[in-house]
Design a protein around this motif. Structure first.
Motif, short mmCIF file in Angstrom:
data_model
loop_
_atom_site.label_atom_id
_atom_site.label_comp_id
_atom_site.label_asym_id
_atom_site.label_seq_id
_atom_site.Cartn_x
_atom_site.Cartn_y
_atom_site.Cartn_z
N THR A 197 -29.12 75.12 42.44
CA THR A 197 -28.45 74.64 41.24
C THR A 197 -27.00 74.34 41.56
O THR A 197 -26.48 74.77 42.59
CB THR A 197 -28.51 75.70 40.13
OG1 THR A 197 -27.81 76.87 40.57
CG2 THR A 197 -29.95 76.07 39.77
N ALA A 198 -26.34 73.63 40.67
CA ALA A 198 -24.93 73.28 40.87
C ALA A 198 -24.08 74.54 41.07
O ALA A 198 -23.15 74.56 41.87
CB ALA A 198 -24.42 72.46 39.70
N ILE A 254 -25.43 57.48 42.77
CA ILE A 254 -24.67 57.86 41.58
C ILE A 254 -24.60 56.66 40.66
O ILE A 254 -24.13 55.60 41.04
CB ILE A 254 -23.27 58.36 41.95
CG1 ILE A 254 -23.39 59.58 42.86
CG2 ILE A 254 -22.45 58.67 40.71
CD1 ILE A 254 -22.09 60.07 43.42
N VAL A 255 -25.09 56.85 39.46
CA VAL A 255 -25.11 55.76 38.48
C VAL A 255 -24.12 56.06 37.36
O VAL A 255 -23.75 57.21 37.13
CB VAL A 255 -26.53 55.54 37.92
CG1 VAL A 255 -27.50 55.13 39.02
CG2 VAL A 255 -27.03 56.79 37.23
N ALA A 271 -24.34 56.36 34.24
CA ALA A 271 -24.78 57.33 33.23
C ALA A 271 -24.51 58.77 33.65
O ALA A 271 -24.43 59.67 32.82
CB ALA A 271 -26.27 57.15 32.94
N LYS A 272 -24.35 59.02 34.96
CA LYS A 272 -24.11 60.37 35.47
C LYS A 272 -22.63 60.68 35.67
O LYS A 272 -22.27 61.78 36.07
CB LYS A 272 -24.85 60.58 36.80
CG LYS A 272 -26.35 60.46 36.68
CD LYS A 272 -26.91 61.61 35.88
CE LYS A 272 -28.42 61.56 35.85
NZ LYS A 272 -28.99 62.70 35.16
N ILE A 273 -21.75 59.73 35.39
CA ILE A 273 -20.31 59.94 35.55
C ILE A 273 -19.73 60.31 34.20
O ILE A 273 -19.89 59.59 33.22
CB ILE A 273 -19.63 58.67 36.11
CG1 ILE A 273 -20.22 58.33 37.48
CG2 ILE A 273 -18.12 58.88 36.23
CD1 ILE A 273 -19.75 57.01 38.04
N ALA A 274 -19.04 61.45 34.15
CA ALA A 274 -18.48 61.94 32.89
C ALA A 274 -17.43 60.97 32.35
O ALA A 274 -16.73 60.31 33.12
CB ALA A 274 -17.86 63.31 33.10
N ASP A 275 -17.32 60.92 31.03
CA ASP A 275 -16.28 60.10 30.42
C ASP A 275 -14.92 60.54 30.94
O ASP A 275 -14.66 61.73 31.11
CB ASP A 275 -16.31 60.26 28.89
CG ASP A 275 -17.54 59.64 28.26
OD1 ASP A 275 -18.20 58.81 28.92
OD2 ASP A 275 -17.85 59.99 27.11
#
Length: 65
Positions: free
Chosen positions: A17-18, A36-37, A39-43
């Motif tokens: 896990t992370a 890495i797309v 959608a997986k990058i935090a705002d």
């Protein structure tokens, strides 16, 4: 005999896990292209300070040069 090597076959699903991955352990060379797309990058995770000069180019769509 003691286990001296961990292979992917001995790790159960969802065992890593992370929280178990130390900071700085995963580096860019270990991340596959296109892994890495957006959608997986935090705002707000990518800021102007993190983008090198000349890294982004702007093309005018539909305009004659």
């Amino acid at each position: 005999m003691a286990l001296t090597k961990v292979t992917s076959g001995t790790i159960t699903d969802s065992a890593v896990t992370a929280a178990k991955i130390a900071d700085g352990t995963v580096v860019a060379a270990e991340i596959a292209d296109d892994a890495i797309v957006a959608a997986k990058i935090a705002d707000d995770a990518v800021t102007t300070a993190k983008i090198p000069n000349s890294a982004i180019t702007i093309e005018s769509a539909g305009r004659a040069a």
